[in-house]
Each structure stands twice: as structure tokens, then as C-alpha cells.
Design a protein around this motif. Structure first.
Motif, PDB file in Angstrom:
ATOM      1  N   ARG A 154      22.557  31.156  39.655  1.00 46.47           N
ATOM      2  CA  ARG A 154      22.596  32.420  40.611  1.00 46.47           C
ATOM      3  C   ARG A 154      21.142  32.937  41.336  1.00 46.47           C
ATOM      4  NH1 ARG A 154      25.156  34.862  43.077  1.00 46.47           N
ATOM      5  NH2 ARG A 154      25.012  37.579  43.016  1.00 46.47           N
ATOM      6  N   VAL A 159      28.936  32.738  43.290  1.00 45.09           N
ATOM      7  CA  VAL A 159      29.209  33.020  42.037  1.00 45.09           C
ATOM      8  C   VAL A 159      30.117  32.061  42.073  1.00 45.09           C
ATOM      9  CG1 VAL A 159      31.145  34.036  40.690  1.00 45.09           C
ATOM     10  CG2 VAL A 159      28.861  35.262  40.953  1.00 45.09           C
ATOM     11  N   ARG A 170      35.706  31.699  38.792  1.00 47.56           N
ATOM     12  CA  ARG A 170      34.350  32.634  38.551  1.00 47.56           C
ATOM     13  C   ARG A 170      34.486  33.442  37.463  1.00 47.56           C
ATOM     14  NH1 ARG A 170      36.996  33.922  44.268  1.00 47.56           N
ATOM     15  NH2 ARG A 170      38.389  34.730  42.869  1.00 47.56           N
ATOM     16  N   MET A 171      35.304  34.345  37.200  1.00 50.86           N
ATOM     17  CA  MET A 171      35.188  35.077  35.840  1.00 50.86           C
ATOM     18  C   MET A 171      34.510  34.475  34.892  1.00 50.86           C
ATOM     19  SD  MET A 171      36.513  38.499  34.895  1.00 50.86           S
ATOM     20  CE  MET A 171      36.915  38.626  35.907  1.00 50.86           C
ATOM     21  N   TYR A 174      31.015  35.729  36.031  1.00 51.76           N
ATOM     22  CA  TYR A 174      30.905  36.855  35.908  1.00 51.76           C
ATOM     23  C   TYR A 174      30.380  37.226  34.475  1.00 51.76           C
ATOM     24  CZ  TYR A 174      31.599  37.747  41.180  1.00 51.76           C
ATOM     25  OH  TYR A 174      31.603  37.648  41.660  1.00 51.76           O
ATOM     26  N   ARG A 175      31.206  36.483  33.386  1.00 51.91           N
ATOM     27  CA  ARG A 175      30.890  36.784  31.792  1.00 51.91           C
ATOM     28  C   ARG A 175      29.594  36.522  31.187  1.00 51.91           C
ATOM     29  NH1 ARG A 175      36.750  34.620  30.831  1.00 51.91           N
ATOM     30  NH2 ARG A 175      37.696  37.245  31.337  1.00 51.91           N
ATOM     31  N   LYS A 178      27.044  38.591  32.777  1.00 47.39           N
ATOM     32  CA  LYS A 178      27.190  40.152  32.679  1.00 47.39           C
ATOM     33  C   LYS A 178      26.431  40.280  31.158  1.00 47.39           C
ATOM     34  CE  LYS A 178      29.781  43.413  31.225  1.00 47.39           C
ATOM     35  NZ  LYS A 178      31.867  43.842  31.455  1.00 47.39           N
TER      36      LYS A 178
END
Length: 183
Positions: A154, A159, A170-171, A174-175, A178
Motif C-alpha cells: 500500500r 489499490v 479492489r474490494m 480495501y477490506r 480496513k
């Protein structure tokens, strides 16, 4: 009038090529694909893109109904959204199209069968996990993506670039990012 193909598999380690080849062979000028669960419509960006792109008399083509979705309501909502745009949906196996009234009835029944099949799969999976736990052999799901690698990348790339390099959505990136910030 365009034929637009949509292909989907549930996990990153599954292969899309059979679906993609079939859709191209069926004359789809545009084919979009994604690796995401069909249990729900949420998070399926490529499907949303296809539906937004549809124009009057266009055709959304999928190889099998379960590629469109495994929930009857989601499938019917997708068909409805296509119809609102003046387009129709064609399933190749078995061949069903919403061009005629009979197609709507058959799609509804097939959607119910796909949803029931999904429930059976979950039940069998739950039974297998319970059995494995009872004899001390259940270890839980295996991580498919190296979370530490994603976090370290990162600092160096976007991403989208991380998702391409790792081979995930990409999701998912992101998870993972997060969960780090939540910890």
C-alpha cells in the motif's frame, strides 16, 4: 442492438476462461467478468456496469443462470433492471430468453432452483464443518491472500495496482486495509 456477455466465478482461484470462450463464441461483442460471490448483488461492479451500459434491444448473455445470481429476488431484479432499459436477458444453458413471456416464467423457476441449490450447499458445508469440529480436524478457512503483503504494498502502489498484482478484487484489498486500521 448489442450482445453483451457477463461471466462470473465466486473466488479468485476459479477460472473464467470456459465462460469467456463460450460468450465470445455466441457473438458477444463486449464481455465483462468478475470474481465475486453470486450470493448477493452487492459488490458486483462489473454487473452494474453492464446493466448501466445496456440500451434498447441490447441483450445481456450469461452461460448459466447461477452466473447471474443465486438469489431469486436478485435474479428477478437484474432482469427487471435490464427490461427497464429496453434490453433482455438470455441464459445459454438451458437456453432461456426474456424476449417472450414464457422466458420470464422459466427464469423465475430456475432462479428458485438456484437459490435452493445454494441453501443445500450451505447446509452440506455446515454439516461437514460440524463433523470436522467434532473429531478435532477443523482448522478454519485458509487465508487466500497474504494480508501483510497487501499492507506493505500500500505504501508503494494504488489499490488497483495491488489488486492486479495479487490477483484479487479492489474490494478485497480495501477490506484487508480496513481490518488493519480497525485493529
Amino acid at each position: 442492438m448489442a450482445r453483451i456477455g457477463y461471466a462470473r466465478v465466486s473466488t479468485v482461484d476459479q477460472d473464467l476462461n470456459v465462460q469467456l470462450d463460450r460468450l465470445h463464441a455466441e457473438g458477444c461483442e463486449i464481455v465483462r467478468s468478475e470474481k465475486v460471490s453470486g450470493a448477493s448483488r452487492s459488490g458486483r461492479a462489473e454487473l452494474d456496469t453492464v446493466i448501466q451500459f445496456l440500451r434498447k434491444n441490447d441483450e445481456l448473455v450469461v452461460t448459466r443462470l447461477d452466473r447471474l445470481g443465486r438469489d431469486t429476488r436478485d435474479v428477478l431484479n437484474i432482469v427487471h433492471d435490464c427490461q427497464q432499459r429496453g434490453a433482455f436477458v438470455t441464459i445459454l444453458d438451458p437456453h432461456v430468453s426474456t424476449r417472450g413471456e414464457m422466458g420470464h416464467i422459466i427464469l423465475t423457476v430456475l432462479g428458485m432452483v438456484a437459490q435452493m441449490e445454494r441453501r443445500f450447499i450451505r447446509d452440506r458445508q455446515r454439516e461437514g464443518i460440524e463433523r470436522a469440529k467434532s473429531i478435532g480436524k477443523y482448522k478454519g478457512g485458509m487465508a487466500r491472500i497474504d494480508h501483510q503483503l497487501v499492507r506493505s504494498l500500500r505504501n508503494e502502489m494504488t489499490v488497483a495496482a495491488i489488486a492486479r498484482r495479487i490477483g484479487c478484487s479492489r474490494m478485497q484489498v480495501y477490506r484487508i486495509l480496513k481490518t488493519k486500521s480497525a485493529a
